[in-house]
Design an enzyme around this catalytic site. Sequence first.
Site: not given
Length: 333
Positions: A64, A68-69, A74, A76, A95, A194, A253
Amino acid sequence: MKGMVCLVAVALVLAGSVSIAAAQAAGLKKGFYKKSCPQAEDIAQKVVWKHVAGNRELAAKFLRMFFHDCFVRGCDASVLLDSPTNTAEKDAPPNLSLAGFEVIDEVKAALERACPGVVSCADIVALAARDSVSFQYGKKLWEVETGRRDGTVSSDTQALNEIPAPSSTFDILLTNFSGKGLGLQDLVVLSGGHTIGIGNCNLFSSRLFNFTGKNNPTDTDPSLNPPYAKFLQGQCRRNQQDPNDNTTVVPMDPASSTSFDSHYFVNLKARQGMFTSDATLLTNGRAAALVDKLQDNGVFFDHFKNSIKRMGQIGVLTGASGQIRNKCNVVNS
């Protein structure tokens, strides 16, 4: 004619953006540190595997974190930066539940001892995602291209605007992914992440209680399998009284929340997608057909390694761009 000139100009700008992105991605390659820091990937894997061995939930957290990064400015490592005014990416609501930063710092410290100023934090995030997910199989599930450099800007506003929301419809998700150079197949395949991790009840409880707004507390989203909806209601009961409760979580899950496999797509076909952004994949014919195919572990793994490679190329800084941070949470002075 004026309109035609404008269209041509736009096309040229877009073509230029694509070529710049391609040039940046071309700066990535397998084994980038082969000469400058030969043990880099082994060092990173050793630290990550040590921690995942004691906490299998870290795999979902690092996957994740990488996602998210990459979706904000981008890939980075801007998601790692701290802000004295709490306005960095990690301070944005999507976040706040990220974790594992201390492991990234430990990897960075080990690499700085071995090869000072060589390995970027952006590459460490990419490697941590791969290594943590691969731990259960004892082998690398995909190759990670390296050569990224670190960004120096981090914005909570950008994170809030650019990270796909769990309440997103299919069209919104496809627009989000297209804006990052990813296609429909990448959207569906990467959603398979997920299959591990947990979901906060407050992000999907609107599907469980009074869904149509007619003051019927047992009214659920009809796209949810009724027995699964009842299970989630039992898990998220606190959110019926307090929709803002952000502490109650449920495995995404329930049968294998720490096992990276294709079971997410089996669940999805059974109408057991936790978020609206999961269930909405069945509302598009092409996406639904892909869900059918991805229920096979081998097919999912083959597709995933390609899609996550493309995701890892989003907006990368290479060559002389950016910097190699000495510490991952602050830019170099």
